[in-house]
Design an enzyme around this catalytic site. Structure first.
Site: not given
Length: 541
Positions: A184, A392
């Site tokens: 991320e 995720e």
């Protein structure tokens, strides 16, 4: 591996709603993140990272000043984690490496053999039990020694990261074939270096986020090329990075301004990283024009967004072997002009974003299963139908949690239905799904107040026992059956747009990844901070 039902023609796909079992492909679980699970923050030669410094400073930057010093205790309790993995029947497991456990000062000048031994044991134990390791090289925990030299704001970090990545490839790549360079980076750049909510906790509004993002992209690209030129031929692995994205819809679907604002927001949040890496080596034109225009209004002599050189564009372009994305929820977007010329990433985008108050939620995560399908379709259409892995996706409980986490399992069940539609109706090339997370863990600014694990961890007990939630048992059934029981329901988007009836919105100013808040949803956990990450659960589709 496809079932008979999956062989049906697309025109027959909706008939599957009458089936008692529908299948996706092959379910797996993964995720064990270094800082959030391991603990042992100063054990066996590990150096301090920015989150150690950040949490030890106090000041309520993290819920109740909690730290990741012990967390799940996975550094000494790996065998217990392995039991959980085997109990679920996983075939793949994703975990992250701790940069400062392997290289305490961030450089190869001092290599910590005990750190290497720890990760070697994890990798070897996984393979011995028929579980494929998927390894994230970096997950927010920059060695403090490198942060002291400028961290991700310094150009020097690009070379430092490349050397670290090469060390990882060289040390573990004979057994690890799936790599994620950076977790991320879009979240890290904005929350850490623009807003200062994540470690190191120093805001640089309107400048730091862009500089960090620029260096993160180049660091990823350099390490991808290092793998490609030095290791791929022998190791035959795959390398990418994982991008966070909260799906976005216009608050008023009939408003041209809201439609344009939504496009801007998608460009700034996802395409900012994805377009350079997957398409042409450069930022979206809309982003460049928007930031340049805002910079000029604010009196800057040039754009606050750094530029790639032509050589850098060539280096960045095409540096991912698959598209890894992380989705939790959806938001509505409304145009909001930056009339005062305020300096920040969010003000550059000129939007406000908020949930529909009818959506159920826990904290910042609102239950919007159809958002993940729309995201996958967007990636397919925008990025030339790449192989996609959802690395995720999850839903939390408040603390104290219930072992009978029915609401959370319903989130997963509805999500799996949307993935099935994405694969077989939209023909998205989705190959894997990873649910967050294997264990309850330290969730960044939320501390231990959000429980994402399939296994409960008692953080008051020094032994840190792991107990399966209902969702773990249901998840194991999906793995065993290679599918979900029950009818495939048609998803609806009746609530996909619109704020409150009076046109007001719940603004997301709590600083989380998706911009969520606790103000109007079905479950209020008190103060809402930020999403974090630890161990998660995957399906190879």
């Amino acid at each position: 591996m496809f079932s008979e039902q999956q062989s049906l023609q697309l025109k027959d796909i909706h008939k599957l709603g009458t089936a008692s079992v529908y299948r996706m492909r092959e379910l797996q679980i993964m995720n064990h993140e270094s800082l959030l699970c391991n603990g042992g923050w100063d054990a066996d030669g590990r150096g301090p990272c920015v989150w150690d410094t950040f949490t030890h400073q106090g000041g309520e930057q993290v819920f109740e000043n909690q730290t990741g010093d012990v967390a799940c205790g996975s550094y000494t309790l790996w065998e217990e984690d392995l039991k959980c993995i085997k109990q679920l029947g996983l075939t793949h497991y994703r975990f992250s490496l701790s940069w400062s456990r392997l290289l305490p000062d961030g450089t190869t000048g001092f290599i910590n053999q005990k750190g290497i031994d720890y990760y070697n044991k994890i990798i070897d134990d996984l393979l011995r039990n028929g579980v494929t390791p998927i390894v994230a090289i970096y997950h927010f925990d920059l060695p403090q020694a490198l942060e002291d030299q400028g961290g991700w704001l310094s150009e020097a970090i690009v070379e430092a990261f490349d050397k670290y990545a090469q060390f990882c490839f060289r040390t573990f790549g004979d057994r690890v074939k799936w790599w994620l360079t950076i977790n991320e980076p879009n979240t890290l750049a904005i929350l850490a270096y623009d807003m200062g909510i994540f470690a190191p906790g120093v805001p640089h509004f309107g400048t730091g986020g862009y500089q960090a993002a620029h260096n993160l992209i180049k660091a990823h690209a350099r390490s991808w090329h290092s793998y490609d030129s030095l290791f791929r031929k022998e190791q035959k692995g795959f390398v990418s990075l994982s991008l966070f994205f909260c799906w976005l819809e216009p608050a008023d679907p009939n408003s041209v301004l809201d439609q344009e604002a939504t496009k801007r927001a998608i460009n700034f949040q996802l395409d900012f990283f994805a377009k350079p890496i997957f398409i042409d080596g450069d930022y979206p034109e809309l982003v460049k024009v928007q930031i340049a225009t805002m910079s000029k209004k604010q009196g800057y002599p040039s754009s606050r967004l750094p530029e790639f050189t032509e050589e850098e564009k060539k280096m960045v372009k095409g540096t991912a072997d698959f598209f890894a994305v992380q989705y939790y929820t959806t938001r509505l977007v409304r145009h909001q002009e930056n009339k005062k010329g305020e300096l920040s990433f969010l003000q550059d985008v000129e939007i406000e974003f908020f949930p529909n108050p009818s959506w159920e939620n826990v904290g910042w995560i609102y239950v919007v299963p159809w958002g993940i399908r729309k995201l996958l379709k967007y990636i397919k259409d925008t990025y030339n139908n790449p192989v996609i892995y959802i690395t995720e996706n999850g839903f939390p409980q408040c603390d104290p949690p219930s072992l009978d986490d029915t609401q959370r399992w319903e989130y997963f069940r509805q999500t799996f239905q949307e993935l099935f539609k994405a694969i077989h109706i939209d023909e998205v090339n989705l190959q894997g799904y990873c649910a967050w997370s294997l264990l309850d863990n330290f969730e960044w600014n939320n501390g231990y107040s959000r429980r994402f694990g399939l296994f409960h961890v008692d953080f008051e007990d020094p032994a840190r026992p792991r107990i399966p939630y209902k969702s773990a048992k249901e998840y194991a059934k999906v793995i065993r059956n290679n599918g979900l029981e029950g009818p495939l329901q048609e998803g609806t988007e009746d609530d996909s747009a619109g704020g409150d009836a009076d046109g007001s919105a719940d603004n997301d100013d709590d600083g989380d990844d998706g911009g969520g808040d606790d103000g109007s949803g079905s479950v209020n956990c008190g103060q809402s901070f930020l999403q974090g990450e630890s161990s998660s659960v995957m399906i190879l589709l």
